[in-house]
Write an enzyme that holds these catalytic residues in place. Structure first.
Site, PDB file in Angstrom:
ATOM      1  CB  CYS A 355      -0.893  -0.010   1.235  1.00 51.05           C
ATOM      2  SG  CYS A 355      -2.095   1.331   1.281  1.00 51.05           S
ATOM      3  CD  GLU A 389      -1.387  -6.756  -1.540  1.00 52.10           C
ATOM      4  OE1 GLU A 389      -2.524  -6.920  -1.070  1.00 52.10           O
ATOM      5  OE2 GLU A 389      -0.342  -6.646  -0.839  1.00 52.10           O
ATOM      6  CB  SER A 393      -6.623   2.754  -6.880  1.00 49.83           C
ATOM      7  OG  SER A 393      -5.554   3.693  -6.840  1.00 49.83           O
TER       8      SER A 393
END
Length: 497
Positions: A355, A389, A393
């Site tokens: 993230c 990962e 988006s």
């Protein structure tokens, strides 16, 4: 004085996107509002640009109406651009002066643009009226089809006809997610539950250091904190509070001036020469490696802040299996968190990043690319290839595509196109599939006799490089990185929340 980040639209070309990736389930790329910074009177541009066209809005006059119900289509005057947009009423309430207010989700816009709108700025929507369509520049290069940087692979761009195969190829290259109705039944249920729980922002504004920042999404803070309009956060230890006086008392006793953990990178700043020949000193940057199992509370607080700007982020409290790499700007007062990325300690896949986020006040400084570059430098030291990962988006797609494009073009220029994909992967630590998809988007690769062949000339490389500007003032300097791969005694299983 506090510096406040607001949301508006602009056609200015962005230099850095607010990075908000990881587990976003949208079929189309949503709009991104450009951030503006307001210091007393002047407005200074500091943010991100919309990615696609603004939704069509009916301009037909409508009769007055006393009130609107949840789920009803309306036209609302948005605060980010002062224009009326088609939207849906998500919730309603009475304001302090008893005037109704409506929580509006603007159709075709990402949830980050949702906001409370007073009844005086809402009017009925009349289907079938005259529609107004406003086209906004692309956040990548702002180029039109046929010009350097225009993407002929984009569905509907130029004169290229959109076919089912072309759309499927575009979706595969850009990792476009399926709409909810195309997911399997279990995922549909989970997605609908997520949407219902997070449909409204529970915190509207956070104060962190000198910044006041409008939030984008719901975050799962404890119940007693979850419905305060304004949250106060210590910019050094990341502790959150409901009242400003509580923050003031905390600041008087808080001795922390940097993230916990190990300092692995430091750049004292470098001289930058602008177009007029004037030289300035860049901001000193540092990166700290923080272990989620050692500094658990700090990492949990960081994840909660990140959730205010990430929609489908699932990691809040289970931080032990992760390492956090925190980028800071340094001044005489201490280290100010500008962004971070997390990475699993043990990962069966090739993921080198779980993230990533650049906080809104620090976007358009190249920090997103800096963090991505750092993740690959760590992979090089580990002696393996890496990839972020999935799913990415909308902003993740754009940011990673920009990074991969610049790195690959630099390699092709250095080797004058005479280099294999395997060798590119070895020297950059970029995964084979990411190299292929990026070169395909640039039309620099062909599939011939069962293998991919790089097809490029120096002139074409230089033309592409003009559309992907370098960012030397914030580029990572590998020599400043002091890091060796950590060794962990036992594997910690990751828990999905």
């Amino acid at each position: 004085e506090k510096i406040r980040t607001l949301t508006t639209y602009s056609n200015a070309h962005p230099r850095c996107l607010l990075l908000a990736y990881n587990e976003t389930l949208y079929a189309s790329l949503p709009h991104i509002g450009e951030k503006m910074t307001e210091v007393t009177a002047p407005h200074l541009e500091t943010g991100v640009q919309p990615e696609t066209a603004e939704p069509a809005v009916s301009t037909s006059a409508a009769p007055a109406k006393k009130g609107f119900e949840v789920g009803e289509k309306i036209l609302a005057l948005a605060t980010f651009d002062g224009q009326s947009h088609l939207g849906e009423v998500i919730e309603k309430k009475a304001s302090e002066d008893c005037e109704p207010e409506y929580y509006v989700h603007y159709s075709e816009l990402n949830k980050r643009m949702d906001e409370w709108v007073p009844a005086s700025k809402v009017q009925p929507y009349l289907p079938g009226g005259t529609m107004l369509s406003v086209t906004l520049a692309s956040p990548r290069v702002g180029a039109t089809p046929g010009t350097p940087g225009g993407d002929s692979m984009t569905p509907g761009s130029g004169d290229r006809k959109l076919t089912r195969n072309l759309k499927r190829r575009y979706d595969e290259i850009h990792h476009v997610e399926k709409p909810v109705e195309d997911l399997n039944p279990i995922d549909q249920v989970l997605e609908k539950e997520h949407d219902e729980k997070t449909k409204m922002k529970n915190i509207e504004v956070i104060e962190m250091g000198k910044w006041e920042v409008d939030t984008w999404y719901y975050a799962p803070y404890p119940e007693e904190y979850s419905n305060v309009k304004r949250m106060y956060i210590c910019e050094y230890c990341l502790k959150y509070m409901k009242k400003e006086k509580t923050l003031s008392k905390h600041q008087a006793t808080c001795t922390q001036r940097s993230p916990p953990g190990k300092l692995i990178y430091h750049d004292q700043g470098r001289e930058i020469e602008d177009a007029n020949g004037h030289t300035t000193q860049s901001t000193p940057l540092s990166v700290f490696e923080v272990d989620g199992s050692i500094d658990k509370i700090y990492c949990q607080n960081l994840c909660l802040i990140a959730k205010l700007f990430l929609d489908h982020k699932t990691l809040y409290f289970d931080v032990e299996p992760f390492l956090f790499y925190i980028l800071t700007e340094q001044d005489e007062n201490g280290h100010h968190v500008a962004g971070y990325f997390s990475k699993e300690k043990h990962c069966a896949e090739e993921y080198n990043l779980a993230c990533i986020l650049t906080l809104p006040p620090y976007q358009r400084k190249g920090y997103g690319r800096f963090l991505i570059s750092l993740s690959y430098e760590l992979s090089k030291k580990e002696g393996r290839v890496g990839t972020p990962e999935r799913p990415l988006s909308d902003l993740g797609q754009v940011s990673y595509r920009g990074y991969w494009t610049r790195v690959l073009l630099d390699v092709l220029r250095e080797f004058r196109g005479s280099v294999s994909i395997k060798h590119i992967s070895t020297i950059t630590s970029i995964r084979h599939d990411d190299i292929v998809s990026t070169l395909q988007s640039l039309h620099l690769i062909k599939y011939w006799k069962g293998q991919y062949i790089i097809s490029v000339t120096p002139k074409i490389i230089e033309e592409h490089l003009k559309t992907v500007p370098d960012q030397p003032h914030s580029a990572l300097i590998p020599e400043n990185l002091n890091w060796t791969p950590p060794v962990f005694a036992a594997k910690v299983e990751r828990t999905k929340s």
